[in-house]
Motif scaffolding. Structure first.
Motif, mmCIF file in Angstrom:
data_model
loop_
_atom_site.group_PDB
_atom_site.id
_atom_site.type_symbol
_atom_site.label_atom_id
_atom_site.label_comp_id
_atom_site.label_asym_id
_atom_site.label_seq_id
_atom_site.Cartn_x
_atom_site.Cartn_y
_atom_site.Cartn_z
ATOM 1 N N SER A 284 19.050 3.009 -26.029
ATOM 2 C CA SER A 284 19.871 4.788 -26.632
ATOM 3 C C SER A 284 18.929 5.538 -26.554
ATOM 4 O O SER A 284 17.852 5.356 -27.743
ATOM 5 C CB SER A 284 20.346 3.992 -27.718
ATOM 6 N N ILE A 286 16.666 8.181 -27.675
ATOM 7 C CA ILE A 286 16.025 8.631 -29.123
ATOM 8 C C ILE A 286 15.797 10.310 -29.617
ATOM 9 O O ILE A 286 16.054 11.486 -29.840
ATOM 10 C CB ILE A 286 15.449 7.827 -30.735
ATOM 11 N N LYS A 336 21.425 9.391 -39.628
ATOM 12 C CA LYS A 336 23.050 9.114 -38.699
ATOM 13 C C LYS A 336 21.974 8.406 -37.512
ATOM 14 O O LYS A 336 21.726 8.085 -35.788
ATOM 15 C CB LYS A 336 23.643 10.538 -37.593
ATOM 16 N N LEU A 337 20.752 7.580 -37.918
ATOM 17 C CA LEU A 337 19.632 6.743 -37.205
ATOM 18 C C LEU A 337 20.879 5.884 -36.229
ATOM 19 O O LEU A 337 20.169 4.846 -35.555
ATOM 20 C CB LEU A 337 18.661 6.155 -38.778
ATOM 21 N N GLU A 339 23.859 5.199 -35.635
ATOM 22 C CA GLU A 339 24.562 5.900 -34.356
ATOM 23 C C GLU A 339 22.856 6.557 -33.543
ATOM 24 O O GLU A 339 23.445 6.734 -31.852
ATOM 25 C CB GLU A 339 25.584 7.241 -34.405
ATOM 26 N N LYS A 340 22.677 7.052 -33.886
ATOM 27 C CA LYS A 340 21.323 7.262 -32.403
ATOM 28 C C LYS A 340 20.406 5.913 -31.851
ATOM 29 O O LYS A 340 20.174 6.462 -30.691
ATOM 30 C CB LYS A 340 19.929 8.695 -33.369
ATOM 31 N N SER A 341 20.363 5.208 -32.714
ATOM 32 C CA SER A 341 20.074 4.222 -32.118
ATOM 33 C C SER A 341 21.090 3.315 -31.144
ATOM 34 O O SER A 341 20.472 2.564 -30.315
ATOM 35 C CB SER A 341 19.520 3.216 -33.379
ATOM 36 N N GLY A 344 23.858 5.983 -27.688
ATOM 37 C CA GLY A 344 23.665 7.489 -27.249
ATOM 38 C C GLY A 344 23.328 6.365 -25.964
ATOM 39 O O GLY A 344 23.157 5.162 -25.738
ATOM 40 N N PRO A 349 20.320 11.522 -25.356
ATOM 41 C CA PRO A 349 20.602 11.219 -27.391
ATOM 42 C C PRO A 349 21.886 11.310 -27.455
ATOM 43 O O PRO A 349 22.687 12.131 -26.966
ATOM 44 C CB PRO A 349 20.000 12.383 -27.389
ATOM 45 N N TYR A 350 22.027 10.934 -28.249
ATOM 46 C CA TYR A 350 23.298 10.811 -28.766
ATOM 47 C C TYR A 350 23.726 12.448 -29.963
ATOM 48 O O TYR A 350 22.677 12.690 -30.011
ATOM 49 C CB TYR A 350 23.529 9.600 -30.049
ATOM 50 N N SER A 351 25.076 13.190 -29.466
ATOM 51 C CA SER A 351 24.557 14.115 -29.789
ATOM 52 C C SER A 351 26.152 14.419 -31.213
ATOM 53 O O SER A 351 27.154 13.672 -31.033
ATOM 54 C CB SER A 351 25.177 15.409 -28.530
ATOM 55 N N GLU A 352 25.738 14.615 -32.372
ATOM 56 C CA GLU A 352 26.620 14.470 -33.105
ATOM 57 C C GLU A 352 27.718 16.005 -33.195
ATOM 58 O O GLU A 352 27.221 16.656 -32.596
ATOM 59 C CB GLU A 352 26.053 14.846 -34.559
#
Length: 543
Positions: A284, A286, A336-337, A339-341, A344, A349-352
């Motif tokens: 994922s 970051i 949100k680490l 979720e980001k790890s 994504g 990257p993962y978007s909140e």
């Protein structure tokens, strides 16, 4: 193919040699119907004694070309046609795939004995197995056997989404997709339940580190040079704090610093090692840093290395006197680490999702008061200073140049001043050596204050919570100390210094004083600035 061409030319050369040594029938030796003289044949005449150009061309067309890749003759003896035919049959039969010749019904019956991870892996073998391993009837049985009636439903789904449309193509893999969505949803629900326990001190989940370790999450660094060569490295060490984590890479050969074109940081979840592991690790994205647009700046140094800061949070250690990279570090905030790890993609990257707070029209100062700040200064080994500050506010008249000012520690209020429990240092470790970039004011006769002070640096990690105790601004980044040439008026007679940080989401300004007798720093001023557009967007206001 090279061997085939060699055999072809060798066979052609031997054929030409045999032709020159033994002329074939119809050319130099009599043959049936050719050696007897006949009308217009036996008497030499123009165009009769020797074959003409047209006859030579027709003779060449009649001769069969040697087989490409056919074995050459040994000792001048040619293989018989039956031997060559038998060899061709053996070669063609060895290349034939008998499994793919089986009917689809039999293959699906064989695949039905596999579990879901094995079916997923075998779908990558070929197009045929990809189609067969996505059979809806087979996945429907797996789905019902594993979940039954206890079905996890994604948000926004209804019962009709779980039913198969009769007109839908079975090859679409409806139940296969639904199975993996259900598995992912149940797993996400599990670790999200563990993250619901919020610390009132930091405003962050208490068990972020435990969840990351239980899910076997690590972080992978991909460094690409100017020639397009990529180097992937697994983390060497990880340091966790109350609101941040520092990840280090020091094992491996890095490109030279000026040859690095971009750096990518991925969260990687690996399955536990063992014979039953079948699934590849998920990556994922970051952070992605392009060196052309994000140039680094000098951050600190000691006798062995110099540090370069690459915003937002990378620190690159370079051996002094050369451009070889000794290590790379990155500072990550825990918000949100997980979720980001995990959530994504390898390239995105993962978007909140946006979560707007309700608008309160009864309070004209809504969005400007009730903030809480959790603030930490630390390095890779220990905390230098930490504090928890409540009821921070700002009046509308204090909004200047598009910034909301939150005064945390006032210079004039001595009761708010805080001492730093440790020295401002940045310990580092490479493959073979270790050291520390630290403050040495007045301790080394070869250094003066002006030359040593730019070497002092650490990490600042702050979490600003809004009035309902939700994270409003979270950041963890390197920060350094600089000397203030003109000291402001205060009750302290020591040397004054400043520590400043700024990004598009906010600013941090600190003032410190060095007390020579106590040999320690005092934090005498701390101000947080938040852009007005961020406040308006978060609270749906119009300041």
């Amino acid at each position: 193919m090279a061997a085939g061409r060699g055999e072809f030319f060798r066979s052609l050369l031997e054929g030409l040699e045999r032709k020159s040594a033994q002329p074939g029938p119809g050319r130099g030796q009599p043959g049936p119907g050719r050696g007897q003289p006949g009308p217009g044949r036996g008497q030499p005449g123009p165009g009769r004694g020797q074959p003409g150009p047209g006859e030579r061309q027709r003779g060449r067309r009649r001769r069969k070309r040697p087989l490409r890749g056919a074995p050459s003759s040994v000792g001048g003896n040619e293989r018989s046609r039956s031997e060559l035919r038998t060899e061709r049959q053996k070669t063609s039969s060895s290349k034939e795939n008998f499994i793919e010749r089986l009917p689809s019904e039999i293959l699906i019956k064989i695949l039905s004995y596999l579990d879901s991870p094995s079916l997923f892996c075998i779908s990558l073998v070929s197009k045929l197995f990809h189609r067969l391993s996505s059979d809806d009837v087979m996945w429907h049985k797996i789905y019902n056997a594993e979940f039954g009636r206890q079905v996890w439903k994604p948000k926004g789904w209804d019962d009709a989404a779980l039913k198969v449309d009769p007109a839908e193509d079975p090859s679409a893999g409806h139940w296969k997709k639904l199975y993996f969505k259900t598995v992912a949803g149940q797993e996400m629900s599990k670790w999200r339940r563990e993250l619901k326990d919020i610390s009132p001190y930091t405003g962050l989940p208490k068990h972020t580190e435990q969840v990351l370790r239980s899910l076997n999450v690590s972080w992978e660094l991909t460094v690409c040079d100017c020639l397009g060569h990529e180097k992937k490295m697994e983390q060497s060490r990880a340091y966790f704090f109350k609101s941040s984590a520092i990840i280090c890479w020091s094992n491996g050969s890095f490109p030279k610093y000026h040859h690095i074109s971009n750096i990518q940081l991925h969260g990687v979840r690996k399955e536990p090692k063992g014979p039953e592991v079948r699934r590849p690790a998920w990556r994922s994205l970051i952070l992605k840093l392009d060196m052309k647009t994000h140039s680094g700046w000098f951050f600190g140094k000691d006798k062995l290395i110099k540090l370069m800061h690459l915003p937002p949070g990378f620190i690159v250690g370079i051996w002094r006197g050369q451009s070889n990279v000794a290590f790379i570090m990155v500072s990550l905030h825990l918000h949100k680490l997980v979720e980001k790890s995990l959530l994504g993609s390898p390239v995105c990257p993962y978007s909140e999702p946006a979560d707007l707070s309700p608008v309160d029209d009864s309070d004209p100062e809504f969005g400007l008061h009730g903030y809480t700040l959790h603030f930490i200064l630390h390095n890779t080994g220990s905390e230098i200073m930490s504090g928890h500050f409540c009821k921070l506010s700002c009046h509308t008249v204090q909004i200047q140049r598009g910034w909301v000012e939150l005064r945390v520690i006032s210079r004039t209020n001595l009761s708010q001043h805080r001492s730093l429990s440790g020295n401002i240092t940045m310990p580092w470790k490479s493959d073979a050596m270790e050291g520390s970039v630290e403050f040495r004011f007045g301790s080394d006769p070869f250094f003066s204050a002006l030359t040593v002070l730019p070497q002092n640096c650490c990490i600042v990690s702050l979490t600003l919570l809004d009035e309902i105790q939700k994270p409003f601004w979270c950041v963890s980044s390197p920060i350094r100390v600089t000397m203030v040439k003109k000291a402001p008026s205060s009750d302290y007679s020591g040397e004054h210094f400043a520590m400043d940080f700024q990004n598009p989401e906010g600013q941090v300004k600190m003032s410190l004083v060095w007390l020579k007798e106590q040999k320690q720093f005092f934090l005498i001023s701390l101000i947080i600035y938040v852009p007005v557009f961020k406040v308006n967007k978060h609270f749906s206001t119009e300041y």
